[in-house]
Design a protein around this motif. Structure first.
Motif, PDB file in Angstrom:
ATOM      1  N   ALA A 209      26.537 -30.233   2.594  1.00 38.98           N
ATOM      2  CA  ALA A 209      27.012 -29.433   3.723  1.00 38.98           C
ATOM      3  C   ALA A 209      28.002 -28.409   3.217  1.00 38.98           C
ATOM      4  N   VAL A 210      27.824 -27.149   3.656  1.00 43.30           N
ATOM      5  CA  VAL A 210      28.713 -26.061   3.245  1.00 43.30           C
ATOM      6  C   VAL A 210      29.363 -25.471   4.489  1.00 43.30           C
ATOM      7  N   ASP A 211      30.681 -25.436   4.500  1.00 45.13           N
ATOM      8  CA  ASP A 211      31.396 -24.839   5.633  1.00 45.13           C
ATOM      9  C   ASP A 211      32.791 -24.464   5.154  1.00 45.13           C
ATOM     10  N   ILE A 212      33.544 -23.797   6.039  1.00 42.30           N
ATOM     11  CA  ILE A 212      34.925 -23.464   5.663  1.00 42.30           C
ATOM     12  C   ILE A 212      35.914 -24.290   6.482  1.00 42.30           C
ATOM     13  N   SER A 213      35.373 -25.174   7.360  1.00 45.09           N
ATOM     14  CA  SER A 213      36.257 -25.980   8.196  1.00 45.09           C
ATOM     15  C   SER A 213      36.232 -27.428   7.718  1.00 45.09           C
ATOM     16  N   GLU A 214      37.417 -27.938   7.435  1.00 50.52           N
ATOM     17  CA  GLU A 214      37.529 -29.306   6.925  1.00 50.52           C
ATOM     18  C   GLU A 214      36.990 -30.323   7.933  1.00 50.52           C
ATOM     19  N   SER A 215      37.296 -30.085   9.227  1.00 55.95           N
ATOM     20  CA  SER A 215      36.883 -31.066  10.237  1.00 55.95           C
ATOM     21  C   SER A 215      35.357 -31.060  10.398  1.00 55.95           C
ATOM     22  N   LYS A 216      34.754 -29.876  10.303  1.00 56.40           N
ATOM     23  CA  LYS A 216      33.293 -29.819  10.412  1.00 56.40           C
ATOM     24  C   LYS A 216      32.635 -30.502   9.214  1.00 56.40           C
ATOM     25  N   LEU A 217      33.230 -30.330   8.037  1.00 54.34           N
ATOM     26  CA  LEU A 217      32.664 -30.968   6.844  1.00 54.34           C
ATOM     27  C   LEU A 217      32.786 -32.489   6.950  1.00 54.34           C
ATOM     28  N   ALA A 218      33.894 -32.953   7.522  1.00 56.77           N
ATOM     29  CA  ALA A 218      34.064 -34.403   7.706  1.00 56.77           C
ATOM     30  C   ALA A 218      32.991 -34.924   8.654  1.00 56.77           C
ATOM     31  N   GLN A 219      32.708 -34.150   9.703  1.00 57.10           N
ATOM     32  CA  GLN A 219      31.679 -34.577  10.651  1.00 57.10           C
ATOM     33  C   GLN A 219      30.294 -34.548  10.004  1.00 57.10           C
ATOM     34  N   ALA A 220      30.076 -33.547   9.151  1.00 58.39           N
ATOM     35  CA  ALA A 220      28.793 -33.456   8.448  1.00 58.39           C
ATOM     36  C   ALA A 220      28.553 -34.718   7.621  1.00 58.39           C
ATOM     37  N   ARG A 221      29.592 -35.210   7.007  1.00 61.46           N
ATOM     38  CA  ARG A 221      29.480 -36.427   6.206  1.00 61.46           C
ATOM     39  C   ARG A 221      29.065 -37.618   7.069  1.00 61.46           C
ATOM     40  N   GLU A 222      29.664 -37.687   8.262  1.00 63.94           N
ATOM     41  CA  GLU A 222      29.323 -38.792   9.181  1.00 63.94           C
ATOM     42  C   GLU A 222      27.865 -38.716   9.629  1.00 63.94           C
ATOM     43  N   LEU A 223      27.306 -37.515   9.644  1.00 59.46           N
ATOM     44  CA  LEU A 223      25.956 -37.357  10.182  1.00 59.46           C
ATOM     45  C   LEU A 223      24.893 -37.273   9.088  1.00 59.46           C
ATOM     46  N   GLY A 224      25.252 -37.574   7.849  1.00 58.26           N
ATOM     47  CA  GLY A 224      24.210 -37.681   6.827  1.00 58.26           C
ATOM     48  C   GLY A 224      24.417 -36.870   5.570  1.00 58.26           C
ATOM     49  N   ALA A 225      25.419 -35.962   5.547  1.00 66.08           N
ATOM     50  CA  ALA A 225      25.642 -35.187   4.326  1.00 66.08           C
ATOM     51  C   ALA A 225      26.125 -36.126   3.223  1.00 66.08           C
ATOM     52  N   THR A 226      25.543 -35.976   2.037  1.00 62.30           N
ATOM     53  CA  THR A 226      25.977 -36.809   0.905  1.00 62.30           C
ATOM     54  C   THR A 226      27.054 -36.096   0.088  1.00 62.30           C
ATOM     55  N   HIS A 227      27.089 -34.765   0.180  1.00 66.89           N
ATOM     56  CA  HIS A 227      28.077 -33.964  -0.551  1.00 66.89           C
ATOM     57  C   HIS A 227      28.607 -32.891   0.391  1.00 66.89           C
ATOM     58  N   ILE A 228      29.841 -32.453   0.159  1.00 71.73           N
ATOM     59  CA  ILE A 228      30.355 -31.324   0.929  1.00 71.73           C
ATOM     60  C   ILE A 228      30.919 -30.265  -0.012  1.00 71.73           C
ATOM     61  N   VAL A 229      30.787 -29.016   0.421  1.00 72.79           N
ATOM     62  CA  VAL A 229      31.368 -27.911  -0.346  1.00 72.79           C
ATOM     63  C   VAL A 229      32.201 -27.077   0.621  1.00 72.79           C
ATOM     64  N   ASP A 230      33.489 -26.974   0.330  1.00 68.92           N
ATOM     65  CA  ASP A 230      34.377 -26.158   1.149  1.00 68.92           C
ATOM     66  C   ASP A 230      34.318 -24.721   0.624  1.00 68.92           C
ATOM     67  N   ALA A 231      33.624 -23.862   1.377  1.00 66.09           N
ATOM     68  CA  ALA A 231      33.398 -22.493   0.900  1.00 66.09           C
ATOM     69  C   ALA A 231      34.620 -21.604   1.077  1.00 66.09           C
ATOM     70  N   SER A 232      35.678 -22.138   1.680  1.00 68.77           N
ATOM     71  CA  SER A 232      36.886 -21.311   1.835  1.00 68.77           C
ATOM     72  C   SER A 232      37.591 -21.138   0.498  1.00 68.77           C
ATOM     73  N   SER A 233      37.231 -21.992  -0.474  1.00 65.70           N
ATOM     74  CA  SER A 233      37.925 -21.898  -1.761  1.00 65.70           C
ATOM     75  C   SER A 233      37.089 -21.164  -2.820  1.00 65.70           C
ATOM     76  N   GLY A 234      36.075 -20.401  -2.388  1.00 67.62           N
ATOM     77  CA  GLY A 234      35.323 -19.598  -3.350  1.00 67.62           C
ATOM     78  C   GLY A 234      33.828 -19.661  -3.133  1.00 67.62           C
TER      79      GLY A 234
END
Ligand code: CU
Length: 360
Positions: A209-234
């Motif tokens: 899951a790729v997003d710039i919001s920490e809370s959305k990435l946390a939710q993505a993990r709950e719904l099946g994402a195995t990895h997250i990438v915070d695109a706000s840092s590059g």
């Protein structure tokens, strides 16, 4: 009936009394039970996509049939239904080749000599997407609804009407994600979360899951994402290429920005497919390095999850009731029709995956 009327671009919707016509021939009058507030409604309020006011927006809804036209045989008062903007005629070239989501036959709308479906003191109010669900009643062509099980909660059913159909369908129908494959999803709002769930249901091994919001990435993990990438840092592309050892097999863009469309394409492995779900504002273009296409990378669009919604929606209902499709988790907030403008504000602020408006 009460409805939220779109009067002008960038103005709040106004809650007004609107008249709804009686069902003709193949039309069905549905009492709205719940309507999601989808990002594409906001696109039209902001004028990024054009739609002529005055109009009643809203297109993601479920409800109960109240009255049917004299030619309707498949529905009766009391039926629980989900509405869908992919209204199909059933006999044009697109419908007959199994792609009813592309149907453009105008016969499912009222003709110019018919009274309008929605009006105010005799003046027509435009029906948005052949649905107009920010209203207590929806007057729909019978091919714009599907009957569902009565043990399905209607606020969860509403989400299936657009966001879930679009995201899950992009993974299962448009891209046909294979078991064991790797997937990246850009944007973890309502549609992106649905695409993540679609990839999960399809059996993807790696779901990024790729997003710039920490809370959305946390939710993505709950719904099946195995990895997250915070695109706000590059730039997320090298991170994804590194994570997957060369790029993903499937990527999905669920934001609607040229920059993220390009990223979705650039993070593909050879032979990978990028599926663009987001509504990039009219007139904007994307730039790709053409060489990338040579190793059989593909870029494709997806509209409403390439649905055959009469088949897909009852399946998604079953998956929800079996606990395999998570919908309660996607409803961040519940409100009333009057809360529609605040729902738009919360969506723009990135506070919600979905607000669902509830009706009596
Ligand atoms: Cu939508």
């Amino acid at each position: 009936m009460k409805a939220a009327v779109f009067r002008a671009i960038n103005e709040p919707l106004s809650i007004e009394e609107v008249d709804v016509s009686r069902p003709m021939a193949r039309e069905v009058l549905v009492r709205t039970a719940a309507s999601g507030v989808c990002h594409s409604d906001l696109h039209f309020v902001e004028g990024l996509w054009p739609f002529p006011p005055p109009a009643v927006l809203g297109h993601e809804a479920a409800g109960i049939v109240e009255e049917v036209g004299e030619m309707v045989t498949d529905f009766k008062p009391g039926d629980h239904v989900i509405s869908c903007l992919s209204v199909f005629c059933g006999h044009c070239n697109d419908c007959l080749r199994g792609r009813p989501n592309l149907c453009r036959n105008p016969e499912t709308r009222r003709g110019p000599s018919d009274p309008p479906r929605l009006s105010q003191q005799g003046e027509p109010i435009n029906q948005f997407a052949n649905v107009s669900s920010f209203a207590e009643r929806m007057l729909l062509h019978e091919n714009a609804i599907v009957k569902i099980r009565e043990d399905m909660p209607l606020e969860c059913a509403a989400l299936i009407g657009c966001g879930v159909l679009t995201g899950v369908g992009a993974a299962l129908n448009t891209a046909k994600v294979e078991p064991g494959s790797s997937v990246a999803v850009f944007g973890a709002g309502g549609v992106g979360l649905a695409a993540i769930q679609g990839a999960y249901i399809a059996g993807a091994r790696q779901i990024i899951a790729v997003d710039i919001s920490e809370s959305k990435l946390a939710q993505a993990r709950e719904l099946g994402a195995t990895h997250i990438v915070d695109a706000s840092s590059g730039d997320p592309v090298p991170v994804i290429v590194d994570m997957t050892g060369g790029g993903v097999d499937y990527s999905f863009e669920a934001i609607g920005l040229p920059a993220t469309v390009q990223q979705a394409f650039n993070c593909l492995n050879t032979g990978g497919t990028a599926t663009i779900i987001g509504m990039v504002p009219v007139g904007q273009t994307v730039e790709l390095e053409a060489r990338m296409l040579l190793s059989e990378r593909r870029l494709q669009g997806s509209i409403m999850g390439s649905n055959r919604f009469r088949v897909d929606m009852p399946r998604y209902v079953d998956l929800y009731l079996q606990g395999r499709l998570k919908l309660d988790e996607m409803i961040t907030r519940k409100g009333r029709l009057e809360d529609v403008n605040d729902a738009f504000r919360a969506m723009k602020a990135g506070e919600v995956a979905r607000t669902v408006l509830m009706f009596d």
